[in-house]
Scaffold this motif. Structure first.
Motif, PDB file in Angstrom:
ATOM      1  N   SER A  19       1.172  -1.164  -0.352  1.00 52.63           N
ATOM      2  CA  SER A  19      -0.289  -0.216   0.092  1.00 52.63           C
ATOM      3  C   SER A  19       0.613   1.080  -0.017  1.00 52.63           C
ATOM      4  CB  SER A  19      -0.701   0.248   1.889  1.00 52.63           C
ATOM      5  OG  SER A  19      -1.523   1.107   1.578  1.00 52.63           O
ATOM      6  N   PHE A  21       0.147   4.555   0.819  1.00 53.90           N
ATOM      7  CA  PHE A  21      -0.705   4.960   1.658  1.00 53.90           C
ATOM      8  C   PHE A  21       0.831   4.494   3.012  1.00 53.90           C
ATOM      9  CE2 PHE A  21      -3.358   6.585  -1.113  1.00 53.90           C
ATOM     10  CZ  PHE A  21      -3.328   8.295  -0.586  1.00 53.90           C
ATOM     11  N   PRO A  44      -9.028  -3.918   3.695  1.00 52.75           N
ATOM     12  CA  PRO A  44      -9.475  -2.368   4.474  1.00 52.75           C
ATOM     13  C   PRO A  44     -10.503  -2.141   5.093  1.00 52.75           C
ATOM     14  CG  PRO A  44      -9.921  -2.535   1.489  1.00 52.75           C
ATOM     15  CD  PRO A  44      -8.887  -4.342   1.856  1.00 52.75           C
ATOM     16  N   PRO A  53      -3.588   2.396   4.924  1.00 53.93           N
ATOM     17  CA  PRO A  53      -3.867   1.931   6.876  1.00 53.93           C
ATOM     18  C   PRO A  53      -4.250   2.709   7.179  1.00 53.93           C
ATOM     19  CG  PRO A  53      -2.108   3.054   6.582  1.00 53.93           C
ATOM     20  CD  PRO A  53      -3.179   3.305   4.897  1.00 53.93           C
ATOM     21  N   HIS A 104      -1.688   7.962  -8.193  1.00 54.89           N
ATOM     22  CA  HIS A 104      -2.318   6.638  -6.797  1.00 54.89           C
ATOM     23  C   HIS A 104      -3.584   6.175  -8.004  1.00 54.89           C
ATOM     24  CE1 HIS A 104      -5.032   5.098  -3.650  1.00 54.89           C
ATOM     25  NE2 HIS A 104      -3.655   4.318  -3.775  1.00 54.89           N
ATOM     26  N   HIS A 144     -14.897  -4.128  -8.388  1.00 59.67           N
ATOM     27  CA  HIS A 144     -14.393  -2.856  -6.697  1.00 59.67           C
ATOM     28  C   HIS A 144     -13.300  -1.292  -7.714  1.00 59.67           C
ATOM     29  CE1 HIS A 144     -13.941  -0.669  -3.718  1.00 59.67           C
ATOM     30  NE2 HIS A 144     -13.007  -0.864  -3.393  1.00 59.67           N
TER      31      HIS A 144
HETATM   32  N1  LIG Z   1      -6.946   9.167   1.996  1.00 61.29           N
HETATM   33  C1  LIG Z   1      -6.446   7.796   2.781  1.00 61.29           C
HETATM   34  C2  LIG Z   1      -5.767   6.805   1.097  1.00 61.29           C
HETATM   35  C3  LIG Z   1      -5.996   5.079   1.389  1.00 61.29           C
HETATM   36  C4  LIG Z   1      -6.039   4.634   0.061  1.00 61.29           C
HETATM   37  O1  LIG Z   1      -6.779   5.197  -0.762  1.00 61.29           O
HETATM   38  N2  LIG Z   1      -5.374   3.087   1.093  1.00 61.29           N
HETATM   39  C5  LIG Z   1      -6.018   2.398  -0.175  1.00 61.29           C
HETATM   40  C6  LIG Z   1      -4.486   1.303  -0.263  1.00 61.29           C
HETATM   41  S1  LIG Z   1      -3.412   2.446  -0.614  1.00 61.29           S
HETATM   42  C7  LIG Z   1      -7.321   1.246  -0.057  1.00 61.29           C
HETATM   43  O2  LIG Z   1      -7.324   1.211   1.076  1.00 61.29           O
HETATM   44  N3  LIG Z   1      -7.665   0.868  -1.141  1.00 61.29           N
HETATM   45  C8  LIG Z   1      -8.718  -0.236  -0.866  1.00 61.29           C
HETATM   46  C9  LIG Z   1      -9.779   0.918  -2.043  1.00 61.29           C
HETATM   47  O3  LIG Z   1     -10.318   1.766  -2.059  1.00 61.29           O
HETATM   48  O4  LIG Z   1     -10.970  -0.068  -0.874  1.00 61.29           O
HETATM   49  C10 LIG Z   1      -4.857   7.757   3.269  1.00 61.29           C
HETATM   50  O5  LIG Z   1      -4.310   8.598   3.335  1.00 61.29           O
HETATM   51  O6  LIG Z   1      -4.750   6.692   4.201  1.00 61.29           O
END
Ligand SMILES: N[C@@H](CCC(=O)N[C@@H](CS)C(=O)NCC(=O)O)C(=O)O
Length: 239
Positions: A19, A21, A44, A53, A104, A144
């Motif tokens: 990940s 983040f 997640p 995370p 991203h 998804h």
């Molecule tokens: N703004 C959030 C973004 C977190 C994020 O986008 N995480 C991604 C993984 S890098 C995630 O969980 N994606 C799964 C999903 O969107 O279902 C942060 O800063 O933590």
């Protein structure tokens, strides 16, 4: 400071998590020298914001790396950008938003929509989950992300346009970095740790996707990622 647990996706491609983040947060913690324990959570939806995370501290679960890091700055007094001017902080913020909100999307598109990324994800999942679950799980993840990336806009473009948009972010970042070790000199900023999170997977994963292939040709950028990888105390506890 109270015990800190960081929940992340599992390690991948020689990195402590797949990940971006999580990589950003872990690198920030390493540079801050704050002790933490990393635990793996590949679903997640278990996190307080449905994203990975998240952390657990003082019995509270907190999601979103921006919110997490603001809280940890208050609790620890460590601010990676304490020496930066207001203008440098604004530039760091702007770069971080470009990486998190645009590059991203391109990264997720390459992982789940591009055939090479998708094949690589299938191979990775096969090492983590029972064989009978891999195909349906991956198909569910692709649906998804297809929906999410379409809603955000990127998946409405042709493959070639997505690649151009991703490369434009990489070029802009590289131009801003110039010949400096880090964006603002000798010490990493928030934008640098975020760049590590977003660019290290592209520089390291073996799948032949367009933007990841492009990053691997940018020698200065690859050196920069290696430099950040080595930066910071090894404060991580056992997984
Ligand atoms: N703004 C959030 C973004 C977190 C994020 O986008 N995480 C991604 C993984 S890098 C995630 O969980 N994606 C799964 C999903 O969107 O279902 C942060 O800063 O933590």
């Amino acid at each position: 400071m109270a015990d800190l647990v960081v929940y992340t996706f599992s390690p991948a491609w020689g990195l402590s998590s797949s990940s971006p983040f999580a990589l950003k947060l872990i690198k920030w913690l390493e540079i801050a020298g704050l002790p933490f324990q990393q635990k793996f959570a590949d679903n997640p939806s278990k996190g307080p914001k449905g994203k990975n995370p998240w952390i657990e501290v003082d019995g509270k679960r907190i999601g979103d790396t921006e919110i997490i890091i603001s809280l940890l700055i208050k609790q620890s007094g460590f601010d990676i950008e304490a020496e930066l001017s207001l203008e440098q902080k604004a530039i760091s913020h702007t770069i971080r938003r470009m990486l998190e909100e645009h590059l991203h999307q391109v990264l997720e598109w390459e992982l789940f929509m591009h055939p090479a990324g998708y094949t690589g994800m299938r191979e990775m999942l096969a090492t983590m989950a029972p064989a009978f679950i891999v195909a349906p799980l991956l198909a569910m993840m692709r649906r998804h992300f297809a929906k999410q990336l379409h809603a955000r806009g990127i998946a409405r473009h042709s493959d070639a346009v997505v690649a151009e948009k991703g490369k434009a972010d990489v070029d802009a970042f590289e131009a801003l970095l110039g010949r400096k070790p880090f964006l603002f000199g000798e010490h990493p900023s928030m934008a640098d740790v975020t760049a590590f999170g977003l660019i290290a997977p592209l520089a390291r994963w073996p799948m032949r996707t367009p933007v990841a292939d492009y990053v691997k040709t940018r020698a200065k950028l690859v050196d920069y990622i290696e430099r950040i990888d080595k930066f910071g105390a090894k404060a991580r506890g056992s997984a």
